[in-house]
Design an enzyme around this catalytic site. Structure first.
Site, PDB file in Angstrom:
ATOM      1  N   ASP A   1       0.879  -1.165   0.000  1.00 40.38           N
ATOM      2  CA  ASP A   1       0.000   0.000   0.000  1.00 40.38           C
ATOM      3  C   ASP A   1       0.925   1.225   0.000  1.00 40.38           C
ATOM      4  OD1 ASP A   1      -2.468   1.534   0.543  1.00 40.38           O
ATOM      5  OD2 ASP A   1      -1.530   1.867   2.492  1.00 40.38           O
TER       6      ASP A   1
ATOM      7  N   ASP B   1      -0.234   5.193   0.850  1.00 39.18           N
ATOM      8  CA  ASP B   1      -0.533   6.218   1.857  1.00 39.18           C
ATOM      9  C   ASP B   1      -0.607   5.627   3.258  1.00 39.18           C
ATOM     10  OD1 ASP B   1      -1.023   8.775   0.342  1.00 39.18           O
ATOM     11  OD2 ASP B   1      -2.345   7.431  -0.760  1.00 39.18           O
TER      12      ASP B   1
ATOM     13  N   ASP C   1      -1.990  -0.294   5.935  1.00 40.88           N
ATOM     14  CA  ASP C   1      -2.219   0.427   7.192  1.00 40.88           C
ATOM     15  C   ASP C   1      -3.708   0.599   7.499  1.00 40.88           C
ATOM     16  OD1 ASP C   1      -2.416   2.317   4.983  1.00 40.88           O
ATOM     17  OD2 ASP C   1      -2.689   3.840   6.533  1.00 40.88           O
TER      18      ASP C   1
END
Ligand code: G3P
Ligand code: MG
Length: 286
Positions: free
Chosen positions: A68, A70, A233
């Site tokens: 991922d 961001d 996240d």
């Protein structure tokens, strides 16, 4: 003899949402059970509907890695939080992490709809209007993006040891370019990058679309999802990876409610804490 299938209320809700949002995925859901995790109470991501943790032999069969971006490789979630706080203060409301958990990781318009609806401001500000209002602020912040702790070390290590790596981000191309302009060295090591505005990404996370698209673009063609490890996240991203049939290591912000951790196969406080050996990947030598 008659056979009946009894579903729990949250499973029925998950199936309804799947049927209305991702018809292609629904077909897979009956054979994998994973799709039943797709949604939960109040249409937010639930950690309670967790998959069983992958067993040790499955862990050791990891061959490919998807990152991922961001909040995982780049410390950019703070920018979204800041502009959302600024916009909400205009309405005398405060932004909190239960709302953040529902927005993060999603495509911009999908997150925007959550924002205006959950905060009750949709009569005054549309999802599209929210995106316009925050754009100038984000454009000035994104070029200052910094790498998250351990991101550079892990990406360089996997690349140097020949593990195929790529990025799957809900961020669209225009924002991706701004966020990564100081980090070309790291992102150039990725075999490919799939963004939220990619034509193959019909639905944002928690749909598996983006991770399945990423799995098809590795050298040599489609990679078996069970051989892929995802780093995420966001609750929606962890769920997307599980919906894609992949293993997932979560690196959550400490402010995120710990109930969201349960869906992940492993939770670490930082990429620095990740141990490749646990997944059959080459060990760090530093
Ligand atoms: O976490 P990412 O990289 O999928 O990005 C999603 C949005 O752009 C920010 O939450
Ligand atoms: Mg993220």
């Amino acid at each position: 003899m008659k056979h009946s299938i009894i579903l729990k209320p949250n499973q029925i809700f998950g199936l309804i949402l799947c049927a209305t949002q991702t018809p292609r995925s629904v077909v897979k859901s009956f054979s994998s059970r994973r799709q039943l995790q797709f949604q939960s109470r109040r249409a937010s991501v639930s950690a309670k509907m967790a998959n069983p943790t992958v067993n040790d032999s499955a862990k050791k069969s990891i061959t490919h890695v998807i990152f991922d971006m961001d909040g995982l490789l780049l410390d950019t979630e703070k920018f979204y939080t800041e502009v959302q706080e600024i916009i909400l203060s205009r309405f005398n409301k405060t932004f909190d992490w239960s709302l953040k958990a529902k927005m993060m990781g999603k495509k911009a318009i999908e997150a925007a709809r959550v924002f205006v609806e959950e905060t009750g401001i949709s009569d005054s500000l549309s999802a599209e209007g929210f995106l316009v209002e925050r754009e100038a602020m984000l454009q000035s912040m994104f070029p200052t993006s910094e790498l998250m702790p351990g991101a550079s070390r892990l990406v360089k290590h996997l690349h140097a040891t020949g593990v195929p790596i790529c990025v799957a981000t809900g961020s669209h191309k225009r924002h991706f370019e701004l966020k990564t302009q100081r980090h070309g060295e790291i992102f150039s090591l990725m075999h490919h990058i799939v963004m939220g505005d990619d034509p193959e990404v019909k639905q944002g996370k928690p749909s598996p679309d983006i991770f399945l698209a990423a799995s098809r673009r590795f050298e040599g063609g489609s990679v078996d999802p069970s051989k892929i490890l995802v780093f995420e996240d966001a609750p929606s991203g962890v769920l997307a990876a599980k919906n894609a049939g992949m293993s997932v290591v979560m690196v959550p912000d400490p402010r995120l409610d710990s109930s969201f951790h349960e869906t992940a196969d492993k939770v670490v406080t930082s990429l620095l804490e990740f141990d490749p050996i646990e997944w059959g990947l080459p060990p760090f030598t530093d």
